[in-house]
Design a protein around this motif. Structure first.
Motif, short mmCIF file in Angstrom:
data_model
loop_
_atom_site.label_atom_id
_atom_site.label_comp_id
_atom_site.label_asym_id
_atom_site.label_seq_id
_atom_site.Cartn_x
_atom_site.Cartn_y
_atom_site.Cartn_z
N ILE A 16 28.68 -30.75 32.13
CA ILE A 16 26.95 -31.50 32.36
C ILE A 16 27.25 -32.17 33.78
CG2 ILE A 16 25.80 -34.20 32.00
CD1 ILE A 16 27.96 -34.53 29.72
N PRO A 17 25.92 -31.39 34.77
CA PRO A 17 25.77 -32.03 36.12
C PRO A 17 26.37 -33.01 36.20
CG PRO A 17 23.96 -30.96 34.81
CD PRO A 17 24.42 -31.00 33.62
N PRO A 18 26.51 -33.30 37.49
CA PRO A 18 26.81 -34.67 38.02
C PRO A 18 26.00 -35.73 38.57
CG PRO A 18 28.11 -32.99 39.11
CD PRO A 18 27.20 -32.32 38.73
N HIS A 19 24.75 -35.16 38.59
CA HIS A 19 23.75 -36.57 38.92
C HIS A 19 23.61 -37.32 37.13
CE1 HIS A 19 21.65 -32.29 37.95
NE2 HIS A 19 20.42 -33.14 37.13
N TYR A 20 23.40 -36.35 36.16
CA TYR A 20 23.38 -37.28 34.47
C TYR A 20 24.51 -37.61 34.19
CZ TYR A 20 19.04 -34.31 34.70
OH TYR A 20 17.71 -33.57 34.54
N CYS A 21 26.00 -37.03 34.91
CA CYS A 21 26.93 -37.61 34.28
C CYS A 21 27.96 -38.41 35.00
CB CYS A 21 28.33 -36.41 34.20
SG CYS A 21 29.94 -36.96 32.95
N VAL A 22 27.36 -38.72 36.22
CA VAL A 22 27.78 -39.90 37.21
C VAL A 22 27.57 -41.73 36.69
CG1 VAL A 22 28.04 -41.40 38.80
CG2 VAL A 22 29.24 -38.86 38.94
N PRO A 23 25.66 -40.96 36.39
CA PRO A 23 25.41 -42.22 35.84
C PRO A 23 25.97 -42.83 34.54
CG PRO A 23 23.62 -41.21 37.07
CD PRO A 23 24.96 -40.30 36.89
N LEU A 24 25.91 -41.98 33.53
CA LEU A 24 26.35 -42.36 32.10
C LEU A 24 28.20 -42.62 31.99
CD1 LEU A 24 26.27 -41.32 29.51
CD2 LEU A 24 26.55 -39.35 29.76
N LEU A 25 29.20 -41.94 32.93
CA LEU A 25 29.43 -42.99 32.96
C LEU A 25 30.13 -44.33 33.49
CD1 LEU A 25 32.33 -39.72 33.84
CD2 LEU A 25 32.03 -40.91 31.78
N LEU A 26 29.27 -44.45 34.22
CA LEU A 26 28.88 -45.73 34.81
C LEU A 26 28.49 -46.19 34.09
CD1 LEU A 26 28.03 -45.24 38.79
CD2 LEU A 26 30.01 -45.97 37.85
N HIS A 27 27.84 -46.11 33.26
CA HIS A 27 27.24 -47.31 32.21
C HIS A 27 28.02 -47.93 30.94
CE1 HIS A 27 23.74 -49.51 30.68
NE2 HIS A 27 23.59 -48.69 29.54
N SER A 28 27.97 -46.11 30.81
CA SER A 28 28.99 -46.35 28.94
C SER A 28 30.04 -46.42 29.32
CB SER A 28 28.17 -45.34 28.78
OG SER A 28 27.27 -44.85 28.10
N ALA A 30 32.60 -47.48 32.29
CA ALA A 30 33.06 -48.54 33.06
C ALA A 30 32.22 -49.92 33.53
CB ALA A 30 32.48 -48.05 34.86
N GLY A 31 30.56 -49.91 32.15
CA GLY A 31 30.41 -50.96 32.01
C GLY A 31 29.46 -51.53 32.90
N TYR A 32 28.88 -50.60 34.07
CA TYR A 32 28.20 -50.64 34.89
C TYR A 32 26.34 -51.06 34.16
CZ TYR A 32 30.46 -49.24 38.71
OH TYR A 32 31.59 -49.27 39.73
N LYS A 33 26.11 -52.79 35.23
CA LYS A 33 24.85 -52.33 34.53
C LYS A 33 23.69 -51.19 35.02
CE LYS A 33 25.77 -56.28 32.47
NZ LYS A 33 25.79 -56.60 31.09
N LEU A 34 22.30 -51.64 35.05
CA LEU A 34 21.57 -50.12 35.38
C LEU A 34 21.19 -50.51 36.76
CD1 LEU A 34 19.17 -50.37 32.17
CD2 LEU A 34 20.33 -48.39 33.20
N LYS A 35 20.95 -52.45 37.19
CA LYS A 35 20.47 -52.48 38.24
C LYS A 35 21.66 -52.15 39.46
CE LYS A 35 18.98 -56.38 41.06
NZ LYS A 35 19.02 -57.95 41.18
N THR A 36 23.30 -51.81 39.44
CA THR A 36 24.26 -51.94 39.82
C THR A 36 24.99 -50.09 39.98
OG1 THR A 36 25.17 -54.11 38.66
CG2 THR A 36 26.78 -52.35 40.25
N SER A 37 24.71 -49.90 38.63
CA SER A 37 24.44 -48.08 38.56
C SER A 37 23.75 -47.91 40.00
CB SER A 37 24.60 -47.47 37.76
OG SER A 37 25.28 -48.47 37.14
#
Length: 65
Positions: A16-28, A30-37
């Motif tokens: 998966i391209p990093p610009h999709y993978c990184v937010p997905l990993l942060l959210h799913s 690492a548990g980051y909230k959308l605002k934090t991500s």
């Protein structure tokens, strides 16, 4: 079997391209909230939502292939 599944997951994520993978990993993972991500990636929340959605769709397509 567990290790094989983990390897398959990471291999799919690697495709998966990093610009999709990184937010997905942060959210799913690492548990980051959308605002934090959004703040961490210097994007607005709607961009993060879109990237998570597209990242999930790409992951699902690759993983289940």
């Amino acid at each position: 079997a567990y290790l094989d599944e983990r390897e398959a997951i990471w291999m799919a994520l690697d495709c998966i391209p990093p610009h999709y993978c990184v937010p997905l990993l942060l959210h799913s993972y690492a548990g980051y909230k959308l605002k934090t991500s959004a703040a961490a990636l210097d994007c607005n929340i709607n961009t993060i939502k879109t990237r998570i959605h597209r990242g999930r769709a790409q992951f699902r397509q690759i993983y289940l292939a």
